[in-house]
Structures are given as structure tokens and as C-alpha cells.
Motif scaffolding. Structure first.
Motif, mmCIF file in Angstrom:
data_model
loop_
_atom_site.group_PDB
_atom_site.id
_atom_site.type_symbol
_atom_site.label_atom_id
_atom_site.label_comp_id
_atom_site.label_asym_id
_atom_site.label_seq_id
_atom_site.Cartn_x
_atom_site.Cartn_y
_atom_site.Cartn_z
ATOM 1 N N THR A 191 98.022 38.905 32.246
ATOM 2 C CA THR A 191 97.271 38.071 33.185
ATOM 3 C C THR A 191 97.816 38.240 34.597
ATOM 4 O O THR A 191 98.961 38.653 34.806
ATOM 5 C CB THR A 191 97.363 36.577 32.818
ATOM 6 O OG1 THR A 191 98.719 36.141 32.984
ATOM 7 C CG2 THR A 191 96.883 36.303 31.396
ATOM 8 N N SER B 262 93.181 34.137 43.737
ATOM 9 C CA SER B 262 94.531 33.609 43.526
ATOM 10 C C SER B 262 95.623 34.577 43.964
ATOM 11 O O SER B 262 96.805 34.230 43.920
ATOM 12 C CB SER B 262 94.740 33.293 42.041
ATOM 13 O OG SER B 262 93.795 32.365 41.593
ATOM 14 N N ASP C 268 91.179 40.039 34.266
ATOM 15 C CA ASP C 268 91.774 38.778 34.708
ATOM 16 C C ASP C 268 92.049 38.807 36.212
ATOM 17 O O ASP C 268 91.828 37.814 36.905
ATOM 18 C CB ASP C 268 93.060 38.477 33.928
ATOM 19 C CG ASP C 268 93.531 37.059 34.174
ATOM 20 O OD1 ASP C 268 92.815 36.116 33.772
ATOM 21 O OD2 ASP C 268 94.607 36.888 34.790
ATOM 22 N N ASN D 53 90.224 36.367 38.954
ATOM 23 C CA ASN D 53 91.085 35.446 39.701
ATOM 24 C C ASN D 53 91.568 36.042 41.014
ATOM 25 O O ASN D 53 92.629 35.660 41.516
ATOM 26 C CB ASN D 53 92.283 35.058 38.826
ATOM 27 C CG ASN D 53 91.842 34.312 37.592
ATOM 28 O OD1 ASN D 53 91.325 33.214 37.685
ATOM 29 N ND2 ASN D 53 92.010 34.935 36.434
ATOM 30 N N GLY E 71 98.576 35.804 36.516
ATOM 31 C CA GLY E 71 99.697 34.867 36.634
ATOM 32 C C GLY E 71 100.998 35.468 36.174
ATOM 33 O O GLY E 71 102.038 35.318 36.833
ATOM 34 N N GLU E 72 100.984 36.183 35.032
ATOM 35 C CA GLU E 72 102.197 36.852 34.543
ATOM 36 C C GLU E 72 102.641 37.928 35.523
ATOM 37 O O GLU E 72 103.840 38.086 35.771
ATOM 38 C CB GLU E 72 101.939 37.487 33.178
ATOM 39 C CG GLU E 72 101.822 36.536 32.031
ATOM 40 C CD GLU E 72 101.508 37.259 30.733
ATOM 41 O OE1 GLU E 72 101.945 38.411 30.544
ATOM 42 O OE2 GLU E 72 100.803 36.667 29.898
ATOM 43 N N ASP F 6 104.305 36.282 38.452
ATOM 44 C CA ASP F 6 105.602 35.741 38.059
ATOM 45 C C ASP F 6 106.658 36.831 37.922
ATOM 46 O O ASP F 6 107.859 36.552 37.998
ATOM 47 C CB ASP F 6 105.493 34.976 36.740
ATOM 48 C CG ASP F 6 104.762 33.658 36.876
ATOM 49 O OD1 ASP F 6 104.589 33.175 38.035
ATOM 50 O OD2 ASP F 6 104.333 33.115 35.833
#
Length: 141
Positions: A132, A84, A77, A81, A134-135, A138
């Protein structure tokens, strides 16, 4: 005798499932986790990568193992990404199987551990099993 039948059936199913999983794990080893080619945001750990980080940078050590399926999910992931990843975040792959000194330093006892460190390499935060990018982002302090 009938009361024992369900236990025997459950035990038989468990043994069969275990045999199937063992056969799969020995015949289909997951591909090694590799970093994004030239991305400075996602690369193999080096002491220099940590020490060269600016005081404003966020550095995360990702303790992974090539045999760890959840590690591979996160690495894939991150790779997919990589665009990002913020400019001030650096994710460094640490080989769980060989980095004994780093595991001791940060108290890492299982693969798929993430440790956020400062530019001196001192731990700020530690967490496990993020799936991920994103996690991961965060979870940063």
C-alpha cells in the motif's frame, strides 16, 4: 499400496492447481501498470525526473512488471490515493522487464522492488513487496 495413495492424491491436486493457475495467467493477463495521468508525484521514470528533484525531495523508484499481481496492487493503491502523496515525495515507475541498466545499478533482482534515491540518483534504501501507499510512505528514510 494404501500408503502411496495420499501422496498420489496430493500430487494430483498440485498438478491440477498448477494447470488452473497457468490457464488463468495466460488467459487473463493483468492490465498494465500505468501512472496517474498528470500527477508529478506518480509517473514513469525518466533520468530527468530524478535529476530535477530538489535536495529536500524524496524519490522512490518502483521496479514493477505488468505481469506482477503484487505490483499492480501497489500501483492501484497509489493511484487511488495519489492525493495522499506528500508534496515532497515522488514515486517513479521503472519497467522491470526493460530497465536492465537501472536494475544493475541498484542491484535489483526481482520485480516489486522499491529503491529510495537521492537527487544524484544514489541509492539510500531498498525494500520489497510493499502493498500500500501507506506502507511505502512509512518505509521512507
Amino acid at each position: 499400496m494404501k500408503k502411496r495413495t495420499p501422496i498420489i492424491v496430493v500430487a494430483g491436486v498440485a498438478v491440477a492447481a498448477g494447470a488452473i493457475l497457468l490457464a488463468q495467467s495466460t488467459t487473463t493477463d493483468p492490465a498494465p501498470v500505468t501512472a496517474v495521468g498528470s500527477s508529478a508525484a506518480f509517473q514513469e521514470y525518466t533520468p530527468e525526473a530524478v535529476s530535477s528533484a530538489t535536495t529536500d525531495a524524496t524519490v522512490v523508484l518502483f521496479f514493477h512488471a505488468t505481469w506482477c499481481s503484487t505490483c499492480k496492487l501497489l500501483a492501484d493503491d497509489i493511484t487511488a490515493n495519489a492525493d495522499s502523496i506528500p508534496d515532497d515525495v515522488q514515486i517513479l515507475l521503472v519497467d522491470f522487464d526493460t530497465a536492465t541498466d537501472l536494475k544493475q545499478r541498484y542491484g535489483v533482482t526481482l520485480q516489486h522492488t522499491l529503491v529510495q534515491v537521492d537527487s544524484n540518483g544514489d541509492a539510500i534504501e531498498q525494500w520489497h513487496l510493499t502493498r500500500t501507499l501507506g506502507e511505502l510512505l512509512d518505509s521512507l528514510v
